[in-house]
Design a protein around this motif. Sequence first.
Motif, PDB file in Angstrom:
ATOM      1  N   UNK A 194       0.821  -1.211   0.000  1.00  0.00           N
ATOM      2  CA  UNK A 194       0.000   0.000   0.000  1.00  0.00           C
ATOM      3  C   UNK A 194       0.862   1.272   0.000  1.00  0.00           C
ATOM      4  N   UNK A 195       0.535   2.172  -0.917  1.00  0.00           N
ATOM      5  CA  UNK A 195       1.220   3.457  -1.005  1.00  0.00           C
ATOM      6  C   UNK A 195       2.406   3.481  -1.941  1.00  0.00           C
ATOM      7  N   UNK A 196       2.861   2.303  -2.376  1.00  0.00           N
ATOM      8  CA  UNK A 196       4.022   2.272  -3.266  1.00  0.00           C
ATOM      9  C   UNK A 196       3.610   2.371  -4.730  1.00  0.00           C
ATOM     10  N   UNK A 197       4.554   2.770  -5.576  1.00  0.00           N
ATOM     11  CA  UNK A 197       4.359   2.915  -7.013  1.00  0.00           C
ATOM     12  C   UNK A 197       4.979   1.717  -7.714  1.00  0.00           C
ATOM     13  N   UNK A 223      -1.609   0.326 -12.176  1.00  0.00           N
ATOM     14  CA  UNK A 223      -1.969   1.751 -12.181  1.00  0.00           C
ATOM     15  C   UNK A 223      -0.719   2.507 -11.749  1.00  0.00           C
ATOM     16  N   UNK A 224      -0.164   3.305 -12.672  1.00  0.00           N
ATOM     17  CA  UNK A 224       1.120   3.948 -12.406  1.00  0.00           C
ATOM     18  C   UNK A 224       1.081   5.442 -12.651  1.00  0.00           C
ATOM     19  N   UNK A 225       2.135   6.094 -12.167  1.00  0.00           N
ATOM     20  CA  UNK A 225       2.314   7.553 -12.293  1.00  0.00           C
ATOM     21  C   UNK A 225       1.330   8.318 -11.411  1.00  0.00           C
ATOM     22  N   UNK A 226       0.994   7.744 -10.257  1.00  0.00           N
ATOM     23  CA  UNK A 226       0.160   8.430  -9.267  1.00  0.00           C
ATOM     24  C   UNK A 226       1.124   9.196  -8.372  1.00  0.00           C
ATOM     25  N   UNK A 281      -0.519   8.991  -0.492  1.00  0.00           N
ATOM     26  CA  UNK A 281      -1.926   8.939  -0.077  1.00  0.00           C
ATOM     27  C   UNK A 281      -2.829   8.576  -1.249  1.00  0.00           C
ATOM     28  N   UNK A 282      -2.574   9.177  -2.399  1.00  0.00           N
ATOM     29  CA  UNK A 282      -3.383   8.874  -3.588  1.00  0.00           C
ATOM     30  C   UNK A 282      -3.200   7.409  -3.995  1.00  0.00           C
ATOM     31  N   UNK A 283      -1.960   6.898  -3.925  1.00  0.00           N
ATOM     32  CA  UNK A 283      -1.717   5.486  -4.270  1.00  0.00           C
ATOM     33  C   UNK A 283      -2.435   4.559  -3.292  1.00  0.00           C
ATOM     34  N   UNK A 332      -5.265   2.036  -4.586  1.00  0.00           N
ATOM     35  CA  UNK A 332      -5.116   0.610  -4.311  1.00  0.00           C
ATOM     36  C   UNK A 332      -6.325   0.042  -3.591  1.00  0.00           C
ATOM     37  N   UNK A 333      -6.779   0.740  -2.562  1.00  0.00           N
ATOM     38  CA  UNK A 333      -7.970   0.297  -1.832  1.00  0.00           C
ATOM     39  C   UNK A 333      -9.212   0.326  -2.709  1.00  0.00           C
TER      40      UNK A 333
END
Length: 163
Positions: free
Chosen positions: A15-18, A134-137, A141-143, A147-148
């Motif tokens: 969670x939170x990683x790109x 889903x990339x380039x977020x 927090x947005x990631x 993800x959720x």
Amino acid sequence: MTVQQPAREFLKSEPGLEPVIVEGLFRATPARVFRAFTEPEEVRCWFLPKGGNLVAAEIDLKVGGRWCFVIEKTDEKQIHFEGEYLAIEAPNRLEFSWRHVQEFADGTREATDSSKVTVLFEEAGKATEVKLRHEAIKTEDARRGVGGGWNGCFLRLVEFVVE
């Protein structure tokens, strides 16, 4: 006493990683699952992670075509996701840009920077393995939110596409 089963987890990235990686096995053909991602009346049934239905879904399924999924609409504002299709290889691959947008009654808009979603639909016996990236977020927090959100959507989708 009823024992509650743990929720199915489709989120594969930390969670939170790109990038955000979400994967799942669906008891349906690739064509059936692809259709759930690309037909407005189908998307409206599973896209929100916590239940309910989208207010509206518009899809122009061609490279360069736009899509827009409306989450909330009031007299004051509309909240939606939107983007353009970058690649379409039915029923195996879908790639599109993604923005979260708030549009206000006075015509002003607040939108996130564009990110990119790639979805692969791979036949796995009598099922389909879906791999979403889903990339380039821009922010952690947005990631986490994305993800959720995708995890919750996949929970609904797995029941929706059963053949």
